[in-house]
Design an enzyme around this catalytic site. Sequence first.
Site, mmCIF file in Angstrom:
data_model
loop_
_atom_site.group_PDB
_atom_site.id
_atom_site.type_symbol
_atom_site.label_atom_id
_atom_site.label_comp_id
_atom_site.label_asym_id
_atom_site.label_seq_id
_atom_site.Cartn_x
_atom_site.Cartn_y
_atom_site.Cartn_z
ATOM 1 C CB SER A 83 -1.972 15.892 -3.771
ATOM 2 O OG SER A 83 -2.737 14.870 -4.362
ATOM 3 C CE1 TYR B 220 2.574 12.401 -3.321
ATOM 4 C CE2 TYR B 220 0.335 11.549 -3.324
ATOM 5 C CZ TYR B 220 1.257 12.488 -3.742
ATOM 6 O OH TYR B 220 0.862 13.508 -4.548
ATOM 7 C CE LYS C 80 2.360 16.087 -2.624
ATOM 8 N NZ LYS C 80 3.374 17.017 -3.146
HETATM 9 C C1 UD1 Z 1 -2.929 8.938 -7.847
HETATM 10 C C2 UD1 Z 1 -2.661 8.747 -6.402
HETATM 11 C C3 UD1 Z 1 -2.741 10.091 -5.727
HETATM 12 C C4 UD1 Z 1 -1.712 11.024 -6.318
HETATM 13 C C5 UD1 Z 1 -1.856 11.094 -7.812
HETATM 14 C C6 UD1 Z 1 -0.585 11.746 -8.306
HETATM 15 C C7 UD1 Z 1 -3.329 6.476 -5.862
HETATM 16 C C8 UD1 Z 1 -4.263 5.635 -5.077
HETATM 17 N N1 UD1 Z 1 -3.572 7.788 -5.838
HETATM 18 O O1 UD1 Z 1 -4.242 9.503 -7.984
HETATM 19 O O2 UD1 Z 1 -2.487 9.928 -4.355
HETATM 20 O O3 UD1 Z 1 -1.863 12.310 -5.785
HETATM 21 O O4 UD1 Z 1 -1.955 9.800 -8.401
HETATM 22 O O5 UD1 Z 1 -0.497 11.784 -9.653
HETATM 23 O O6 UD1 Z 1 -2.407 5.990 -6.477
HETATM 24 N N2 UD1 Z 1 -6.356 3.421 -13.172
HETATM 25 C C9 UD1 Z 1 -6.567 2.255 -13.887
HETATM 26 N N3 UD1 Z 1 -5.471 1.640 -14.441
HETATM 27 C C10 UD1 Z 1 -4.189 2.127 -14.317
HETATM 28 C C11 UD1 Z 1 -4.004 3.325 -13.587
HETATM 29 C C12 UD1 Z 1 -5.104 3.946 -13.011
HETATM 30 O O7 UD1 Z 1 -7.683 1.781 -14.009
HETATM 31 O O8 UD1 Z 1 -3.253 1.513 -14.834
HETATM 32 C C13 UD1 Z 1 -7.534 4.110 -12.597
HETATM 33 C C14 UD1 Z 1 -7.462 4.208 -11.089
HETATM 34 O O9 UD1 Z 1 -7.976 3.043 -10.481
HETATM 35 C C15 UD1 Z 1 -8.317 5.455 -10.841
HETATM 36 C C16 UD1 Z 1 -8.056 6.321 -12.084
HETATM 37 O O10 UD1 Z 1 -7.563 5.424 -13.076
HETATM 38 O O11 UD1 Z 1 -9.663 5.134 -10.778
HETATM 39 C C17 UD1 Z 1 -7.028 7.412 -11.852
HETATM 40 O O12 UD1 Z 1 -5.846 6.818 -11.341
HETATM 41 P P1 UD1 Z 1 -4.451 7.617 -11.258
HETATM 42 O O13 UD1 Z 1 -4.123 8.222 -12.555
HETATM 43 O O14 UD1 Z 1 -3.433 6.701 -10.653
HETATM 44 O O15 UD1 Z 1 -4.773 8.816 -10.274
HETATM 45 P P2 UD1 Z 1 -5.365 8.800 -8.784
HETATM 46 O O16 UD1 Z 1 -5.552 7.433 -8.267
HETATM 47 O O17 UD1 Z 1 -6.558 9.690 -8.786
#
Ligand code: UD1
Length: 345
Positions: A129, A153, A157
């Site tokens: 990842s 997690y 990886k």
């Molecule tokens: C997340 C994980 C990452 C994992 C991946 C797997 C975290 C910190 N990281 O990545 O380790 O490999 O998922 O799928 O959880 N966001 C919002 N509101 C939400 C959800 C997300 O604003 O309800 C924002 C987050 O703050 C971020 C972006 O959307 O800036 C992407 O978030 P997300 O889809 O969870 O992915 P990652 O954080 O990149």
Amino acid sequence: MSSSILVTGGAGYIGSHIVLQLLLGGYKAVVVDNLDNSSEIALKRIKDLAGENGPNLTFNKIDLRDKPALEKLFASEKFDAVIHFAGLKAVGESVEKPLMYYNNNLIGTITLLEVMAAHGCKKLAFSSSATVYGWPKVVPCTEESPVSAMNPYGRTKLFIEEICRDLHLSDSSWKIILLRYFNPVGSHPSGSLGEDPRGIPNNLMPFVQQVAVGRRPALTVFGTDYGTKDGTGVRDFIHVVDLADGYIAALNKLSDPSVGCEVYNLGTGKGTSVLEMVAAFEKASGKKIPLVKASRRPGDAEILYGSTEKAERELNWKAKYGIEEMCRDQWNWASKNPYGYDSTN
Ligand code: UD1
């Protein structure tokens, strides 16, 4: 005779899309999954989508830590390669229950590798990842960028990547590709396969999709004060079908005698902010996504996107789809399956 590929976690979101691409590409796919976080209905739909190649899919409900069951499977069939997805992936849960994550992800992988070695199957594509880049100082991340895990997690990886390197050092007949992929979103264009998380979604697009179908009132935006174009986090979103094609390219590469243990990024090389993604989804779906601004989510990086040069050069693979197609296909899946695979329609 067509190649037979074992896919661990093949009933899950990403795994199911890869199994379909394998079948369409003429491979035989054998899925191993414990169904903890996935649905057997996905496998039935894959068979339908694969048409005359559907019968080339078989399924075994096995937890990778069940060594006798894995042994039995490997004794009954010869696999040309293994694509390994099976594992737990919720960051927050991994912080609360680290032993569960280490037990599942590490012991499952070690057991798989032991059984592969015992049966002379030494070709592996592992699902790592982009989380291993932590909060990068420089973007785009290349495969040589420093790695660091920010939670258990992510550490699983990183540890598995190291285990694979050691394994290859000990026995160079192992061919291993470590795929560090960025943020997979979207769905198969048919709308029959997609992401169906249990409980409250942790990831952005599954949450957005549940707001769009009326299951949740609003999206909470974690962090609006980042040093980015609009203050929200920036990610490298990649269409899950592009990702699946990247795995097929990696499988082809495993047949190249020069391969040892190699790592590749799978992303688009483009950064898109949370608000840009929400706007693209609103356009694709015609639905308004109400937003609630909140503070940053602990452990989140500000900007994370990858360089795709190595994969383009050595795997001959490049993502084809942009965020419009990702949102279009995600909405197609969501509107046809508002409650995921349990939807009654
Ligand atoms: C997340 C994980 C990452 C994992 C991946 C797997 C975290 C910190 N990281 O990545 O380790 O490999 O998922 O799928 O959880 N966001 C919002 N509101 C939400 C959800 C997300 O604003 O309800 C924002 C987050 O703050 C971020 C972006 O959307 O800036 C992407 O978030 P997300 O889809 O969870 O992915 P990652 O954080 O990149």
